[in-house]
Design an enzyme around this catalytic site. Structure first.
Site, mmCIF file in Angstrom:
data_model
loop_
_atom_site.group_PDB
_atom_site.id
_atom_site.type_symbol
_atom_site.label_atom_id
_atom_site.label_comp_id
_atom_site.label_asym_id
_atom_site.label_seq_id
_atom_site.Cartn_x
_atom_site.Cartn_y
_atom_site.Cartn_z
ATOM 1 N N HIS A 265 105.892 83.462 63.890
ATOM 2 C CA HIS A 265 105.279 83.162 65.196
ATOM 3 C C HIS A 265 106.290 82.451 66.072
ATOM 4 C CE1 HIS A 265 102.354 81.827 68.161
ATOM 5 N NE2 HIS A 265 101.635 82.834 67.711
ATOM 6 N N ASP A 316 97.019 87.579 62.323
ATOM 7 C CA ASP A 316 96.860 89.034 62.231
ATOM 8 C C ASP A 316 96.873 89.536 60.792
ATOM 9 O OD1 ASP A 316 96.670 89.618 64.985
ATOM 10 O OD2 ASP A 316 98.801 89.213 65.180
HETATM 11 C C1 LIG Z 1 106.070 86.853 66.081
HETATM 12 C C2 LIG Z 1 107.505 87.206 66.333
HETATM 13 C C3 LIG Z 1 107.588 88.329 67.340
HETATM 14 C C4 LIG Z 1 108.214 85.954 66.880
HETATM 15 O O1 LIG Z 1 109.460 86.337 67.306
HETATM 16 P P1 LIG Z 1 110.582 85.302 67.682
HETATM 17 O O2 LIG Z 1 110.019 83.990 68.063
HETATM 18 O O3 LIG Z 1 111.492 85.942 68.666
HETATM 19 O O4 LIG Z 1 111.300 85.065 66.289
HETATM 20 P P2 LIG Z 1 112.697 85.585 65.894
HETATM 21 O O5 LIG Z 1 112.741 87.070 66.052
HETATM 22 O O6 LIG Z 1 113.718 84.789 66.651
HETATM 23 O O7 LIG Z 1 112.753 85.221 64.359
HETATM 24 C C5 LIG Z 1 113.561 84.231 63.783
HETATM 25 C C6 LIG Z 1 114.090 84.746 62.456
HETATM 26 O O8 LIG Z 1 113.007 85.023 61.576
HETATM 27 C C7 LIG Z 1 112.996 86.401 61.240
HETATM 28 N N1 LIG Z 1 111.643 86.868 61.281
HETATM 29 C C8 LIG Z 1 110.697 86.509 62.158
HETATM 30 N N2 LIG Z 1 109.548 87.145 61.883
HETATM 31 C C9 LIG Z 1 109.803 87.917 60.817
HETATM 32 C C10 LIG Z 1 109.009 88.804 60.080
HETATM 33 N N3 LIG Z 1 107.730 89.010 60.402
HETATM 34 N N4 LIG Z 1 109.565 89.461 59.040
HETATM 35 C C11 LIG Z 1 110.848 89.254 58.703
HETATM 36 N N5 LIG Z 1 111.653 88.421 59.375
HETATM 37 C C12 LIG Z 1 111.132 87.755 60.415
HETATM 38 C C13 LIG Z 1 113.842 87.088 62.288
HETATM 39 O O9 LIG Z 1 114.382 88.296 61.831
HETATM 40 C C14 LIG Z 1 114.870 86.035 62.583
HETATM 41 O O10 LIG Z 1 115.800 86.047 61.539
HETATM 42 P P3 LIG Z 1 117.351 85.842 61.829
HETATM 43 O O11 LIG Z 1 117.437 84.444 62.401
HETATM 44 O O12 LIG Z 1 117.976 85.991 60.508
HETATM 45 O O13 LIG Z 1 117.722 86.888 62.818
HETATM 46 C C15 LIG Z 1 108.197 87.606 65.003
HETATM 47 O O14 LIG Z 1 107.992 86.600 64.041
HETATM 48 C C16 LIG Z 1 107.704 88.940 64.495
HETATM 49 O O15 LIG Z 1 108.220 89.985 64.907
HETATM 50 N N6 LIG Z 1 106.660 88.933 63.601
HETATM 51 C C17 LIG Z 1 106.115 90.182 63.119
HETATM 52 C C18 LIG Z 1 105.107 90.730 64.121
HETATM 53 C C19 LIG Z 1 103.843 89.906 64.177
HETATM 54 O O16 LIG Z 1 103.259 89.597 63.165
HETATM 55 N N7 LIG Z 1 103.416 89.615 65.376
HETATM 56 C C20 LIG Z 1 102.206 88.876 65.619
HETATM 57 C C21 LIG Z 1 102.492 87.509 66.152
HETATM 58 S S1 LIG Z 1 101.001 86.547 66.254
#
Ligand SMILES: CC(C)(COP(=O)(O)OP(=O)(O)OC[C@H]1O[C@@H](n2cnc3c(N)ncnc32)[C@H](O)[C@@H]1OP(=O)(O)O)[C@@H](O)C(=O)NCCC(=O)NCCS
Length: 379
Positions: A265, A316
């Site tokens: 998140h 979710d």
């Molecule tokens: C929610 C979300 C979009 C937040 O994105 P964000 O704040 O930009 O987080 P980041 O993409 O910067 O993630 C930070 C790190 O954690 C990792 N990470 C975050 N969510 C992850 C996931 N669900 N699975 C695997 N790795 C994940 C990223 O790859 C990143 O790793 P890195 O630093 O090695 O590159 C992201 O966690 C995600 O894509 N989750 C899956 C989709 C989801 O469940 N969405 C519903 C949200 S309520």
């Protein structure tokens, strides 16, 4: 004098883009409050209708206010036939979220306040209540239409959750099922400046209208990084299939740097305040139904994600298997989120319009410098 370099944060992470009185996340305590009330308490002791009232009007309703609100919702649930015709015209391969956008947009001109000034607070509240009332009918009957079934009219005796299930399945659901959906609607109702809410605020900030803002928000919620994650999480659980496959599945995905849907998140750091209630509910439902498999698989995914990435499930993830256990078709998971989040979107759009300034940020230009125009025959 040199111009200061504008600060840039990819994805607007950490950027303060407004002031709001609607909800707050206490990151240290993983606590979410709607207008000061803990979402846990609202989920346990209240109802979706109470939450909707709280978000739209700013205070918890008195008994008489809640009764009147419920009567208004009941009287506003019927969707005009032409809207269903527009939705039926959408090709059947459309995702229900795309069909929902058509429904919400088509609905707009039938609103008695369609021509109201976009800054008219009372008209915006009335539009919000009408939209909140109709979302369940749009989703349930949209699904029916796409599957060759007739529209079912709402039952004025049923609440939002009960009506949705009734229109979807053609029969009234039991109290436990209704309560489960109702609780999920409370948990999904509002979450600050998330992508879809921000999008709704941006849309109305140009003095567009509540319906247009809702359409923008639905389009944003659809994406798998946002609301679409609940559908993708269930697809993943189905691919895993059995608890013994879960650990290897997650480790393999992570090794390939793939995202695990339903985890992580932008705001929370320790856990998602809503996921605990949702997973308790999903697991209890599994025990009642004699099917604990999805909860067991979820536990393994959670353990491995914690070990490997120090990441936690968001709401979710448990919502996915809870809806699955209730027999809800997977493409309706994100639309159910929208049935609920319409209240948060509307509260934010009202708040934006009550104190509006068009939202228009800057970007850093990273393209070509000024260059001469080249006539077409010389390129
Ligand atoms: C929610 C979300 C979009 C937040 O994105 P964000 O704040 O930009 O987080 P980041 O993409 O910067 O993630 C930070 C790190 O954690 C990792 N990470 C975050 N969510 C992850 C996931 N669900 N699975 C695997 N790795 C994940 C990223 O790859 C990143 O790793 P890195 O630093 O090695 O590159 C992201 O966690 C995600 O894509 N989750 C899956 C989709 C989801 O469940 N969405 C519903 C949200 S309520």
């Amino acid at each position: 004098m040199a111009t200061a370099t504008p600060e840039y944060s990819p994805g607007l992470a950490g950027v303060i883009a407004g002031i709001s009185k609607i909800s707050d996340i206490d990151i240290e305590k993983s606590r979410l409050i709607y207008r000061g009330y803990d979402v846990h308490e609202l989920a346990e002791k209240g109802s979706f209708e109470e939450t909707a009232f709280l978000l739209l009007y700013g205070h918890l309703p008195k008994k008489s206010e809640l009764e009147e609100f419920e009567r208004t919702l009941a009287s506003e649930r019927t969707v005009p036939d032409y809207v269903y015709q527009a939705m039926a015209a959408v090709p059947d391969n459309a995702h229900p979220m795309d069909q929902l956008k058509v429904g919400v947009q088509a609905l707009a001109p039938s609103d008695p306040d369609y021509d109201a000034d976009p800054l008219d607070h009372d008209a915006n509240v009335r539009k919000s209540v009408r939209l909140t009332a109709k979302m369940g009918a749009l989703v349930a009957n949209g699904w029916r239409l796409a599957h060759g079934q007739d529209v079912i009219q709402p039952d004025p005796e049923l609440n939002t959750a009960g009506n949705f299930l009734y229109m979807l399945n053609g029969q009234k659901a039991d109290d436990y099922t209704v309560k489960t959906i109702d609780t999920s609607l409370v948990l999904y109702a509002e979450h600050g400046f998330n992508a879809s809410t921000f999008c709704a605020r941006v849309t109305v900030s140009s003095l567009s209208d509540i319906y247009s803002g809702a359409v923008s928000a639905i389009g944003t919620l659809k994406g798998k990084l946002h609301g679409g994650a609940n559908e993708k999480a269930m697809e993943m659980l189905l691919e895993i299939g059995e608890p013994e496959n879960a650990e290897k599945y997650i480790r393999d995905k992570l090794a390939k740097k793939e995202l695990i849907m339903g985890f992580g998140h932008r705001e929370y750091r320790i856990s998602d305040s809503r996921a605990g209630i949702m997973s308790q509910m999903g697991k209890e439902l599994g025990r009642r139904l004699g099917n604990t498999k999805w909860g067991d698989i979820a536990d393994i995914c959670e353990r491995v994600m914690k070990e490997e990435k120090n990441l936690f499930p968001n709401v979710d993830f448990p919502a996915a298997y809870t809806y699955y256990l209730l027999g809800i078709p997977i493409p309706l998971y994100t639309p159910i989120f929208a049935i609920s989040r319409i209240t948060g979107w509307c509260a934010h759009m009202i708040e934006q319009l009550d104190n509006n300034r068009i939202i228009r940020p800057k970007c850093i230009y990273d393209g070509e410098s000024l260059r001469p125009y080249v006539p077409i025959d010389q390129r």
